[in-house]
Design a protein around this motif. Structure first.
Motif, PDB file in Angstrom:
ATOM      1  N   SER A  68       0.826  -1.212   0.000  1.00  0.00           N
ATOM      2  CA  SER A  68       0.000   0.000   0.000  1.00  0.00           C
ATOM      3  C   SER A  68       0.860   1.262   0.000  1.00  0.00           C
ATOM      4  O   SER A  68       0.532   2.248  -0.675  1.00  0.00           O
ATOM      5  CB  SER A  68      -0.945  -0.011   1.205  1.00  0.00           C
ATOM      6  OG  SER A  68      -0.231  -0.082   2.421  1.00  0.00           O
ATOM      7  N   VAL A  69       1.978   1.251   0.737  1.00  0.00           N
ATOM      8  CA  VAL A  69       2.882   2.401   0.728  1.00  0.00           C
ATOM      9  C   VAL A  69       3.507   2.571  -0.657  1.00  0.00           C
ATOM     10  O   VAL A  69       3.584   3.684  -1.197  1.00  0.00           O
ATOM     11  CB  VAL A  69       3.971   2.243   1.806  1.00  0.00           C
ATOM     12  CG1 VAL A  69       5.074   3.289   1.619  1.00  0.00           C
ATOM     13  CG2 VAL A  69       3.368   2.365   3.194  1.00  0.00           C
ATOM     14  N   SER A  70       3.941   1.457  -1.254  1.00  0.00           N
ATOM     15  CA  SER A  70       4.557   1.525  -2.581  1.00  0.00           C
ATOM     16  C   SER A  70       3.582   2.043  -3.622  1.00  0.00           C
ATOM     17  O   SER A  70       3.964   2.825  -4.513  1.00  0.00           O
ATOM     18  CB  SER A  70       5.076   0.134  -2.985  1.00  0.00           C
ATOM     19  OG  SER A  70       5.673   0.173  -4.254  1.00  0.00           O
ATOM     20  N   PHE A  91       1.350  10.755   6.648  1.00  0.00           N
ATOM     21  CA  PHE A  91       1.209   9.791   5.556  1.00  0.00           C
ATOM     22  C   PHE A  91       1.556   8.382   6.038  1.00  0.00           C
ATOM     23  O   PHE A  91       0.767   7.444   5.901  1.00  0.00           O
ATOM     24  CB  PHE A  91       2.105  10.184   4.381  1.00  0.00           C
ATOM     25  CG  PHE A  91       2.193   9.129   3.316  1.00  0.00           C
ATOM     26  CD1 PHE A  91       1.130   8.911   2.447  1.00  0.00           C
ATOM     27  CD2 PHE A  91       3.324   8.333   3.190  1.00  0.00           C
ATOM     28  CE1 PHE A  91       1.198   7.924   1.473  1.00  0.00           C
ATOM     29  CE2 PHE A  91       3.411   7.353   2.217  1.00  0.00           C
ATOM     30  CZ  PHE A  91       2.339   7.147   1.357  1.00  0.00           C
ATOM     31  N   LEU A  92       2.736   8.208   6.610  1.00  0.00           N
ATOM     32  CA  LEU A  92       3.142   6.888   7.093  1.00  0.00           C
ATOM     33  C   LEU A  92       2.354   6.478   8.326  1.00  0.00           C
ATOM     34  O   LEU A  92       1.965   5.316   8.467  1.00  0.00           O
ATOM     35  CB  LEU A  92       4.644   6.883   7.397  1.00  0.00           C
ATOM     36  CG  LEU A  92       5.576   7.003   6.189  1.00  0.00           C
ATOM     37  CD1 LEU A  92       7.027   7.053   6.636  1.00  0.00           C
ATOM     38  CD2 LEU A  92       5.366   5.835   5.231  1.00  0.00           C
ATOM     39  N   THR A  93       2.109   7.429   9.220  1.00  0.00           N
ATOM     40  CA  THR A  93       1.366   7.100  10.436  1.00  0.00           C
ATOM     41  C   THR A  93      -0.031   6.594  10.111  1.00  0.00           C
ATOM     42  O   THR A  93      -0.543   5.679  10.766  1.00  0.00           O
ATOM     43  CB  THR A  93       1.274   8.334  11.354  1.00  0.00           C
ATOM     44  OG1 THR A  93       2.599   8.795  11.647  1.00  0.00           O
ATOM     45  CG2 THR A  93       0.571   7.996  12.655  1.00  0.00           C
ATOM     46  N   GLY A  94      -0.651   7.169   9.086  1.00  0.00           N
ATOM     47  CA  GLY A  94      -1.970   6.700   8.677  1.00  0.00           C
ATOM     48  C   GLY A  94      -1.938   5.265   8.195  1.00  0.00           C
ATOM     49  O   GLY A  94      -2.832   4.472   8.510  1.00  0.00           O
ATOM     50  N   HIS A  95      -0.915   4.909   7.431  1.00  0.00           N
ATOM     51  CA  HIS A  95      -0.774   3.530   6.964  1.00  0.00           C
ATOM     52  C   HIS A  95      -0.571   2.564   8.141  1.00  0.00           C
ATOM     53  O   HIS A  95      -1.160   1.479   8.178  1.00  0.00           O
ATOM     54  CB  HIS A  95       0.410   3.415   6.002  1.00  0.00           C
ATOM     55  CG  HIS A  95       0.085   3.800   4.596  1.00  0.00           C
ATOM     56  ND1 HIS A  95      -0.639   2.984   3.747  1.00  0.00           N
ATOM     57  CD2 HIS A  95       0.372   4.916   3.877  1.00  0.00           C
ATOM     58  CE1 HIS A  95      -0.771   3.564   2.568  1.00  0.00           C
ATOM     59  NE2 HIS A  95      -0.164   4.752   2.615  1.00  0.00           N
ATOM     60  N   ALA A 147       6.751  -0.691   5.804  1.00  0.00           N
ATOM     61  CA  ALA A 147       6.762   0.637   5.178  1.00  0.00           C
ATOM     62  C   ALA A 147       8.136   0.944   4.600  1.00  0.00           C
ATOM     63  O   ALA A 147       8.254   1.541   3.520  1.00  0.00           O
ATOM     64  CB  ALA A 147       6.356   1.694   6.190  1.00  0.00           C
ATOM     65  N   CYS A 148       9.190   0.514   5.305  1.00  0.00           N
ATOM     66  CA  CYS A 148      10.548   0.718   4.778  1.00  0.00           C
ATOM     67  C   CYS A 148      10.725   0.008   3.444  1.00  0.00           C
ATOM     68  O   CYS A 148      11.269   0.576   2.489  1.00  0.00           O
ATOM     69  CB  CYS A 148      11.577   0.211   5.783  1.00  0.00           C
ATOM     70  SG  CYS A 148      11.664   1.146   7.328  1.00  0.00           S
ATOM     71  N   PHE A 149      10.263  -1.228   3.367  1.00  0.00           N
ATOM     72  CA  PHE A 149      10.368  -1.976   2.115  1.00  0.00           C
ATOM     73  C   PHE A 149       9.521  -1.328   1.026  1.00  0.00           C
ATOM     74  O   PHE A 149       9.916  -1.302  -0.143  1.00  0.00           O
ATOM     75  CB  PHE A 149       9.943  -3.428   2.323  1.00  0.00           C
ATOM     76  CG  PHE A 149      11.027  -4.289   2.898  1.00  0.00           C
ATOM     77  CD1 PHE A 149      11.863  -5.020   2.075  1.00  0.00           C
ATOM     78  CD2 PHE A 149      11.224  -4.354   4.259  1.00  0.00           C
ATOM     79  CE1 PHE A 149      12.879  -5.798   2.598  1.00  0.00           C
ATOM     80  CE2 PHE A 149      12.233  -5.138   4.807  1.00  0.00           C
ATOM     81  CZ  PHE A 149      13.064  -5.863   3.975  1.00  0.00           C
ATOM     82  N   GLY A 150       8.348  -0.821   1.392  1.00  0.00           N
ATOM     83  CA  GLY A 150       7.506  -0.143   0.415  1.00  0.00           C
ATOM     84  C   GLY A 150       8.142   1.118  -0.136  1.00  0.00           C
ATOM     85  O   GLY A 150       7.939   1.473  -1.298  1.00  0.00           O
ATOM     86  N   LEU A 151       8.949   1.787   0.700  1.00  0.00           N
ATOM     87  CA  LEU A 151       9.588   3.029   0.275  1.00  0.00           C
ATOM     88  C   LEU A 151      10.800   2.793  -0.616  1.00  0.00           C
ATOM     89  O   LEU A 151      11.153   3.654  -1.431  1.00  0.00           O
ATOM     90  CB  LEU A 151      10.003   3.847   1.510  1.00  0.00           C
ATOM     91  CG  LEU A 151       8.847   4.478   2.296  1.00  0.00           C
ATOM     92  CD1 LEU A 151       9.331   4.961   3.653  1.00  0.00           C
ATOM     93  CD2 LEU A 151       8.224   5.623   1.509  1.00  0.00           C
ATOM     94  N   ALA A 159       7.462  -4.733  -3.900  1.00  0.00           N
ATOM     95  CA  ALA A 159       7.147  -4.621  -2.471  1.00  0.00           C
ATOM     96  C   ALA A 159       6.393  -5.846  -1.974  1.00  0.00           C
ATOM     97  O   ALA A 159       6.516  -6.232  -0.804  1.00  0.00           O
ATOM     98  CB  ALA A 159       6.326  -3.355  -2.218  1.00  0.00           C
ATOM     99  N   ASN A 160       5.628  -6.463  -2.848  1.00  0.00           N
ATOM    100  CA  ASN A 160       4.856  -7.641  -2.462  1.00  0.00           C
ATOM    101  C   ASN A 160       5.757  -8.808  -2.045  1.00  0.00           C
ATOM    102  O   ASN A 160       5.328  -9.708  -1.327  1.00  0.00           O
ATOM    103  CB  ASN A 160       3.959  -8.075  -3.621  1.00  0.00           C
ATOM    104  CG  ASN A 160       2.971  -9.134  -3.216  1.00  0.00           C
ATOM    105  OD1 ASN A 160       2.240  -8.979  -2.235  1.00  0.00           O
ATOM    106  ND2 ASN A 160       2.933 -10.230  -3.947  1.00  0.00           N
ATOM    107  N   GLY A 161       7.003  -8.784  -2.475  1.00  0.00           N
ATOM    108  CA  GLY A 161       7.923  -9.841  -2.083  1.00  0.00           C
ATOM    109  C   GLY A 161       8.150  -9.891  -0.580  1.00  0.00           C
ATOM    110  O   GLY A 161       8.467 -10.958  -0.039  1.00  0.00           O
TER     111      GLY A 161
END
Length: 243
Positions: A68-70, A91-95, A147-151, A159-161
Motif C-alpha cells: 500500500s505504501v509503494s 502519511f506513514l502514520t496513517g498507513h 513501510a521501509c520496504f515499500g519506500l 514490495a509484495n515480495g
C-alpha cells in the motif's frame, strides 16, 4: 490519513479476504490434515498451533503495508498531499494505524474460527489483554518495517515480495512444531529468532504453558525493531519525497 486507508481497505474487499483466508486455510490444514500425526508433548494440537496461526495472520497482514505504501509512492499521490496542509509524518502514520486496526480485527476473526474448531484457551481477561498488547507491538513493528520496504521498492510488485518473507519466517520457529524436533543446524535459528519468543509468550498467556523469559525477549526484540524501522522509514520517506 487513517480514514483514507480504511476506506481503501473497505473498497478492496479482496485484499481483506486474502488476509483472512490464508491464515484460516492454514489453520484448518494443520488441524485437520496434519493434526492427527503431530505429537506436541501433551494437550491438543489445536491449542498448540493457534498462537502460531495468530502470529502468522498478523505478520502477513502487516506485511501488506509495504504494497500500500509503494502504491501511493509510485502513483504520485504523495505529491498531491504535499500541496495540502497535511503533516508529512501523517502519511506513514496513517498507513501504520490502519494496518494495526485491520490486523487486530482480522486476528479476532481467526480466533473465532479457532474457537469454533476446538481451541480452548484458559486465559483470564488480563491475560487476553496482555496477549493483545504483545500482538499489537508486533503488528506496529512489522508495519513500520514493511513501510521501509515499500519506500525502497521500485514497484508494488517488488514490495509484495516482503509478504512472502514475513509469512515464511514463522514456519522456522516454534509456531507449528517444537524446535527440538528440528535438525541441529536449524534448531538454533528457530530458538533464537524474534518470532519464537512472541509465540511462546502468546501460548503461555492463552493456554497456560511456561513463559519464562520469552515475554521480555519478545518486547526487547520487537521494541527494537519498531524503533529502528520507524526511524529508517522517516529517513527513507524524506529521501523519496525530496524536491
Amino acid at each position: 490519513m487513517t480514514a483514507r486507508n480504511i476506506r481503501h481497505t473497505v473498497r478492496s474487499p479482496d485484499a481483506l479476504i486474502s488476509t483472512l483466508a490464508l491464515p484460516i486455510m492454514i489453520l484448518l490444514m494443520f488441524v485437520y490434515v496434519f493434526g492427527g500425526a503431530m505429537n506436541v508433548g501433551g494437550g491438543t494440537f489445536v491449542d498448540y498451533v493457534v498462537p502460531g496461526i495468530i502470529l502468522l495472520c498478523a505478520s502477513f497482514g502487516a506485511a501488506t503495508t509495504a504494497v500500500s505504501v509503494s502504491v501511493d509512492i509510485t502513483e504520485g499521490i504523495v505529491d498531491r498531499f504535499r500541496t495540502m496542509a497535511i503533516s508529512r509524518s501523517s502519511f506513514l502514520t496513517g498507513h501504520i494505524t490502519e494496518s494495526l486496526l485491520r490486523n487486530m480485527a482480522a486476528t479476532a476473526i481467526v480466533i473465532a474460527v479457532a474457537l469454533a474448531i476446538g481451541f480452548r484457551p484458559t486465559a483470564d481477561p488480563l491475560r487476553w489483554l496482555a496477549a493483545a498488547a504483545v500482538l499489537a507491538l508486533v503488528v506496529v513493528a512489522l508495519s513500520w518495517l514493511s513501510a521501509c520496504f515499500g519506500l525502497i521498492a521500485s514497484s508494488p510488485e517488488a514490495a509484495n515480495g516482503f509478504t512472502v518473507f514475513a509469512m515464511f519466517i514463522p514456519y522456522i520457529s516454534s509456531a507449528f512444531v517444537p524446535p527440538e524436533t528440528m535438525p541441529s543446524w536449524l534448531r538454533g535459528f528457530a530458538e533464537h529468532q524474534p518470532v519464537t519468543p512472541v509465540i511462546e509468550t502468546l501460548r503461555g498467556l492463552l493456554v497456560g504453558t511456561p513463559i519464562g523469559e520469552s515475554a521480555l525477549l519478545a518486547v526487547l526484540w520487537w521494541g527494537a525493531i519498531a524503533v529502528v524501522s520507524y526511524a529508517t522509514a522517516q529517513v527513507l520517506f524524506r529521501r523519496r519525497t525530496r524536491d
